[in-house]
Design a protein around this motif. Structure first.
Motif, PDB file in Angstrom:
ATOM      1  N   ALA A   1      26.320  67.474  80.088  1.00 56.02           N
ATOM      2  CA  ALA A   1      26.168  67.922  78.703  1.00 56.02           C
ATOM      3  C   ALA A   1      25.893  66.777  77.717  1.00 56.02           C
ATOM      4  CB  ALA A   1      27.388  68.722  78.273  1.00 56.02           C
ATOM      5  N   PRO A   2      26.638  65.677  77.761  1.00 53.44           N
ATOM      6  CA  PRO A   2      26.337  64.595  76.813  1.00 53.44           C
ATOM      7  C   PRO A   2      24.887  64.119  76.936  1.00 53.44           C
ATOM      8  CG  PRO A   2      28.431  64.198  77.868  1.00 53.44           C
ATOM      9  CD  PRO A   2      27.828  65.370  78.575  1.00 53.44           C
TER      10      PRO A   2
ATOM     11  N   ASN B   1      32.817  66.037  74.945  1.00 52.49           N
ATOM     12  CA  ASN B   1      31.660  66.852  74.582  1.00 52.49           C
ATOM     13  C   ASN B   1      31.681  67.223  73.109  1.00 52.49           C
ATOM     14  OD1 ASN B   1      30.627  66.755  77.077  1.00 52.49           O
ATOM     15  ND2 ASN B   1      30.916  68.930  77.577  1.00 52.49           N
TER      16      ASN B   1
ATOM     17  N   ILE C   1      30.872  64.148  70.931  1.00 50.84           N
ATOM     18  CA  ILE C   1      29.451  63.779  70.978  1.00 50.84           C
ATOM     19  C   ILE C   1      28.595  64.798  70.237  1.00 50.84           C
ATOM     20  CG2 ILE C   1      27.474  63.619  72.538  1.00 50.84           C
ATOM     21  CD1 ILE C   1      29.313  62.276  74.531  1.00 50.84           C
ATOM     22  N   THR C   2      28.864  66.089  70.508  1.00 50.25           N
ATOM     23  CA  THR C   2      28.057  67.123  69.860  1.00 50.25           C
ATOM     24  C   THR C   2      28.172  67.044  68.347  1.00 50.25           C
ATOM     25  OG1 THR C   2      28.559  68.507  71.741  1.00 50.25           O
ATOM     26  CG2 THR C   2      27.569  69.582  69.854  1.00 50.25           C
TER      27      THR C   2
ATOM     28  N   LEU D   1      26.713  85.543  79.345  1.00 51.22           N
ATOM     29  CA  LEU D   1      25.601  85.098  80.175  1.00 51.22           C
ATOM     30  C   LEU D   1      26.052  84.743  81.586  1.00 51.22           C
ATOM     31  CD1 LEU D   1      23.635  82.856  77.647  1.00 51.22           C
ATOM     32  CD2 LEU D   1      23.164  85.201  78.306  1.00 51.22           C
TER      33      LEU D   1
ATOM     34  N   TYR E   1      28.377  78.192  70.823  1.00 50.77           N
ATOM     35  CA  TYR E   1      28.193  79.324  71.722  1.00 50.77           C
ATOM     36  C   TYR E   1      27.991  78.845  73.152  1.00 50.77           C
ATOM     37  CZ  TYR E   1      26.087  83.538  73.691  1.00 50.77           C
ATOM     38  OH  TYR E   1      25.803  84.619  74.484  1.00 50.77           O
ATOM     39  N   LEU E   2      27.278  77.746  73.308  1.00 51.78           N
ATOM     40  CA  LEU E   2      27.023  77.211  74.639  1.00 51.78           C
ATOM     41  C   LEU E   2      28.170  76.324  75.117  1.00 51.78           C
ATOM     42  CD1 LEU E   2      23.231  76.348  74.325  1.00 51.78           C
ATOM     43  CD2 LEU E   2      24.253  78.212  75.604  1.00 51.78           C
ATOM     44  N   ASN E   3      29.258  76.335  74.374  1.00 49.87           N
ATOM     45  CA  ASN E   3      30.468  75.598  74.759  1.00 49.87           C
ATOM     46  C   ASN E   3      30.285  74.087  74.802  1.00 49.87           C
ATOM     47  OD1 ASN E   3      32.131  77.899  75.096  1.00 49.87           O
ATOM     48  ND2 ASN E   3      31.105  78.293  77.056  1.00 49.87           N
ATOM     49  N   PHE E   4      29.308  73.596  74.046  1.00 47.79           N
ATOM     50  CA  PHE E   4      29.196  72.147  73.941  1.00 47.79           C
ATOM     51  C   PHE E   4      30.308  71.591  73.056  1.00 47.79           C
ATOM     52  CE2 PHE E   4      24.350  72.329  74.677  1.00 47.79           C
ATOM     53  CZ  PHE E   4      24.574  72.285  76.042  1.00 47.79           C
TER      54      PHE E   4
ATOM     55  N   LEU F   1      30.494  75.937  81.114  1.00 47.30           N
ATOM     56  CA  LEU F   1      29.839  75.948  79.806  1.00 47.30           C
ATOM     57  C   LEU F   1      29.210  77.298  79.489  1.00 47.30           C
ATOM     58  CD1 LEU F   1      28.018  72.496  79.695  1.00 47.30           C
ATOM     59  CD2 LEU F   1      30.098  73.155  78.540  1.00 47.30           C
ATOM     60  N   LEU F   2      29.008  78.130  80.532  1.00 43.47           N
ATOM     61  CA  LEU F   2      28.321  79.395  80.306  1.00 43.47           C
ATOM     62  C   LEU F   2      29.120  80.308  79.393  1.00 43.47           C
ATOM     63  CD1 LEU F   2      26.774  80.770  83.602  1.00 43.47           C
ATOM     64  CD2 LEU F   2      25.641  80.375  81.435  1.00 43.47           C
ATOM     65  N   PRO F   3      28.489  80.859  78.352  1.00 40.49           N
ATOM     66  CA  PRO F   3      29.180  81.873  77.557  1.00 40.49           C
ATOM     67  C   PRO F   3      29.435  83.103  78.439  1.00 40.49           C
ATOM     68  CG  PRO F   3      27.133  81.150  76.519  1.00 40.49           C
ATOM     69  CD  PRO F   3      27.157  80.560  77.883  1.00 40.49           C
TER      70      PRO F   3
ATOM     71  N   PHE G   1      22.309  65.907  77.688  1.00 45.72           N
ATOM     72  CA  PHE G   1      21.458  66.879  77.009  1.00 45.72           C
ATOM     73  C   PHE G   1      21.542  66.712  75.491  1.00 45.72           C
ATOM     74  CE2 PHE G   1      20.763  71.000  75.023  1.00 45.72           C
ATOM     75  CZ  PHE G   1      19.522  71.320  75.533  1.00 45.72           C
ATOM     76  N   ILE G   2      22.781  66.609  74.994  1.00 47.90           N
ATOM     77  CA  ILE G   2      22.960  66.566  73.540  1.00 47.90           C
ATOM     78  C   ILE G   2      22.389  65.281  72.961  1.00 47.90           C
ATOM     79  CG2 ILE G   2      24.668  66.536  71.709  1.00 47.90           C
ATOM     80  CD1 ILE G   2      26.467  68.053  73.850  1.00 47.90           C
TER      81      ILE G   2
ATOM     82  N   GLN H   1      27.546  72.828  85.492  1.00 54.85           N
ATOM     83  CA  GLN H   1      28.841  73.035  84.849  1.00 54.85           C
ATOM     84  C   GLN H   1      28.974  74.491  84.425  1.00 54.85           C
ATOM     85  OE1 GLN H   1      28.872  70.048  81.667  1.00 54.85           O
ATOM     86  NE2 GLN H   1      30.511  69.049  82.791  1.00 54.85           N
TER      87      GLN H   1
ATOM     88  N   LEU I   1      21.951  72.526  83.499  1.00 52.08           N
ATOM     89  CA  LEU I   1      23.278  72.160  82.997  1.00 52.08           C
ATOM     90  C   LEU I   1      24.289  73.248  83.322  1.00 52.08           C
ATOM     91  CD1 LEU I   1      24.857  70.123  81.356  1.00 52.08           C
ATOM     92  CD2 LEU I   1      24.212  71.362  79.300  1.00 52.08           C
ATOM     93  N   MET I   2      23.884  74.511  83.112  1.00 54.49           N
ATOM     94  CA  MET I   2      24.794  75.627  83.356  1.00 54.49           C
ATOM     95  C   MET I   2      25.114  75.753  84.854  1.00 54.49           C
ATOM     96  SD  MET I   2      25.423  76.683  80.423  1.00 54.49           S
ATOM     97  CE  MET I   2      24.794  76.346  78.805  1.00 54.49           C
TER      98      MET I   2
ATOM     99  N   CYS J   1      26.402  63.991  66.875  1.00 49.66           N
ATOM    100  CA  CYS J   1      24.949  64.167  66.874  1.00 49.66           C
ATOM    101  C   CYS J   1      24.523  65.120  65.763  1.00 49.66           C
ATOM    102  CB  CYS J   1      24.473  64.703  68.226  1.00 49.66           C
ATOM    103  SG  CYS J   1      24.457  63.433  69.488  1.00 49.66           S
TER     104      CYS J   1
ATOM    105  N   LEU K   1      18.655  73.344  80.198  1.00 49.80           N
ATOM    106  CA  LEU K   1      19.871  74.104  79.914  1.00 49.80           C
ATOM    107  C   LEU K   1      20.360  74.823  81.167  1.00 49.80           C
ATOM    108  CD1 LEU K   1      19.614  75.750  76.401  1.00 49.80           C
ATOM    109  CD2 LEU K   1      21.382  74.239  77.289  1.00 49.80           C
TER     110      LEU K   1
END
Lengths: 166, 495
Positions: free
Chosen positions: B429-430, A129, A132-133, B326, A40-43, B321-323, B432-433, B318, B314-315, A136, B311
């Protein structure tokens, strides 16, 4: 007193296999929900619906319904996955086999069986992305299933040996 | 036993010669140099008698009473065979001991007891007349409840064990006391219920405490914690502290072991997991359903406080990445300062404010709040230093942190959030993940006293996890948590 004993036996009589199945089910459910959040967060470009890709099911599988069914499907599929882990690694009460297990699952799905998933690009074309996602996610998924099963196995055998001693 | 503390020198005994004793004692504790130690000499039935005492730690009223009693003795009775027996007979107190060792007697004296030497006798009479300066039990500031008992532990270890005993009158409740610290000789008490707590755990803790060889434990329980659980570089709290006797008693009944250190109002609960730090006594004072609601709100708040800032950053960095739903998130106007820098400034500001609030005397606190909220927040936006959204999310994060029941955990989470923010700023993003994953794996691998930190989530224990996700009614909880390996797993009879 006897009644109490009976009951306590009943309560602890959840079999090891039952626990393994439960661990698989919950692990699949929880981590695929997290996977959906990441999607959903596009990761990641792929969500839990990826699990439905090999089957021709109609258009709904690409929408949110597909994700929902994907989550449930992964939860169910995780039960045999948990048993697979139980057969290979259950005796090692350490966290690393779980991580290894998760990583090898990822390799199998995203690399070996890649052609089976029509919606999935080949590894070379996947964006960083997503890779990696998913790695993980599979790591923590493997850790969850693996560590839980090994720990439970260890606890049970430890208690049995105690019972023999006393 | 810590060799330096407990080893009693066998040759260090009282002599029969009172003069020689007096000389040795005067030398050792510096009577005449230190003003707070002293000796009162008097003659009872033609024998010289010495009272050795420390000012301030003993109840002078009581010592006077003892002296009076002995003076009556001198006036009314005739001398018999042994004056010492006559004197002991007249000591109006329940706790009177014979001590032949000078070092031991001096330790007693420095703890606030008095000891009495009689001419021609080679052992001292030690009378417990302690009365320590201290406050009464008050409600602890960090663990307030709306309903429930208002008493809290104090700095006095004896009162603390009494407060526990008042809640558990079980004959199996054990309070083992020992002295740790070569110079401070601090009292430490291990509390557990014999037959419920895991004896191995008690042994491990006892052994670790006995192995402590340090001059003093001025920071009391924190020092003990660092010695027992070997924290290393891990910022997360691996034991739980509580200042509430009801919380402590609940944990004793569940099979946990408590360590009470003198001169500290917080007791340590062993063993603890991550989820012990996110529960609060208030939940157990409300209906199970309400308690569950409170708990969920708190969980959500904590998750928010941990993840919302990284988050959002991050948004902002980038927006792709936002849905779609949102879309509205993110600063509308262009910012003068990079968002990352704004967040760091705001975060440090809040931390600074928190520290300032702790040290500010309460009459100035309102002024501090005014300065903080109105001036800094408002004007920072007006000047163009910060965008409003930064303030919003930093505030959400801070409130979530304040709602964390464990102060230690909230600080650790705050540091983790800063780490995530920095990772996002560098790797997007990487960062964060991978950061979140590593943090999760790191937490899962922590094991203190053989208890996995994320139990019962990982390793997965469905029943125990359900108990954390949903606050269950007390009649439903028949078993003690398996993680403490209770000897007797059944808590109550079948419903």
């Amino acid at each position: 007193m006897t009644k109490e004993l009976e009951q306590s036996q009943q309560e602890s009589s959840t079999t090891f296999n039952g626990t393994v199945a439960l661990i698989g089910l919950f692990g699949g459910l929880f981590w695929s929900v997290i996977g959906y959040v990441a999607f959903y967060l596009n990761f990641a470009r792929v969500g839990p619906a990826l699990a439905l890709m090999p089957w021709a099911l109609g258009d709904w599988k690409n929408g949110w319904l597909g994700q929902l069914v994907g989550i449930l499907f992964i939860a169910v599929v995780s039960i045999p996955v948990a048993f697979l882990y139980r057969m290979i690694f259950a005796k090692i009460n350490k966290p690393w086999p779980g991580l290894l297990f998760g990583l090898s699952l990822w390799v199998v799905i995203f690399w070996v069986f890649n052609p089976m998933f029509p919606g999935l690009k080949s590894l070379q074309q996947l964006d960083l992305n997503t890779i990696i996602t998913t790695i993980c996610l599979y790591l923590v998924y493997g850790l969850f299933i693996g560590y839980s099963i090994s720990y439970e196995y260890h606890e049970r055998t430890a208690h049995e040996s105690e019972a023999i001693q006393s | 036993m810590s060799s330096k503390v407990k080893k009693i020198d066998e040759n260090d005994v009282f002599s029969r010669d009172l003069r020689e004793n007096e000389k040795r004692i005067t030398e050792r504790i510096g009577i005449g140099t230190s003003f707070d130690v002293g000796v009162r000499k008097l003659y009872i039935l033609d024998k010289e008698v010495h009272f050795y005492f420390v000012n301030g730690l003993c109840d002078i009223q009581y010592v006077v009473e003892l002296l009076k009693e002995l003076m009556y003795l001198d006036a009314n009775e005739t001398k018999e065979n042994r004056v010492k027996d006559q004197i002991e007979n007249r000591l109006t107190h329940v706790q009177v001991e014979h001590v032949g060792n000078m070092g031991e007697a001096l330790t007693h004296m420095l703890s606030g007891l008095v000891f009495i030497l009689v001419e021609g006798e080679s052992d001292a009479l030690v009378v417990d007349v302690r009365s320590y300066p201290g406050r009464g039990p008050e409600e602890p500031d960090t663990e307030r409840v709306v309903r429930g008992s208002r008493d809290g532990y104090t700095e006095n270890i004896i009162e603390n064990t009494a407060l526990t005993r008042r809640r558990i009158r079980d004959e199996k409740l054990r309070h083992e006391i020992m002295k740790v610290g070569a110079r401070s000789k601090t009292d430490i008490c291990i509390s557990y219920i014999d037959g419920v707590a895991d004896p191995n755990l008690v042994n491990i803790i006892r052994k670790e405490l006995e192995a402590i060889d340090i001059d003093g434990l001025t920071m009391a329980d924190k020092v003990v914690e660092e010695f027992v659980v070997k924290q290393g570089n891990n910022p997360f709290p691996i034991v739980r502290y509580t200042e509430r006797p009801d919380v402590a008693a609940t944990h004793l009944l569940e099979g946990h072991v408590l360590v009470i250190v003198d001169a500290s109002p917080s007791v340590i609960i062993f063993p603890t997991t991550f989820f012990h730090h996110v529960q609060h006594a208030e939940e157990f004072r409300q209906a199970p359903f309400v308690g569950t609601f409170l708990r969920w709100v708190r969980f959500v708040g904590m998750l928010f406080s941990l993840f919302i800032l990284p988050l959002w950053l991050l948004m902002v960095m980038q927006p792709s990445l936002l849905p779609e739903t949102l879309d509205f998130i993110g600063p509308n106007e262009t910012t003068n300062i990079p968002v990352f820098a704004q967040i760091v400034i705001a975060e440090l500001g809040i931390e600074l404010l928190r520290m300032a609030a702790i040290h500010t005397p309460s009459p100035l606190a309102t002024a501090l709040g005014l300065v903080a909220a109105l001036l800094i927040g408002e004007i920072a936006i007006e000047v163009g230093l910060l965008v409003p959204e930064v303030i919003l999310y930093v505030a959400v994060g801070a409130i979530g942190m304040f709602a964390t029941p464990s102060y230690e955990l909230s600080l650790a989470l705050k540091m983790l959030r800063l780490a995530l923010i920095i990772l996002v700023a560098i790797f997007k993003a990487p960062g964060f993940i991978i950061g979140t994953t590593i943090f999760f794996i790191f937490l899962a691998l922590i094991k203190s006293l053989n208890v996995p930190y994320l139990w019962p989530f990982l390793p997965f224990y469905p029943k125990a996890l359900l108990d954390i996700v949903i606050r269950q009614g007390v009649p439903m909880k028949r078993r003690r948590p398996s993680i403490v390996k209770p000897q007797d797993p059944i808590k109550q009879g079948p419903a």
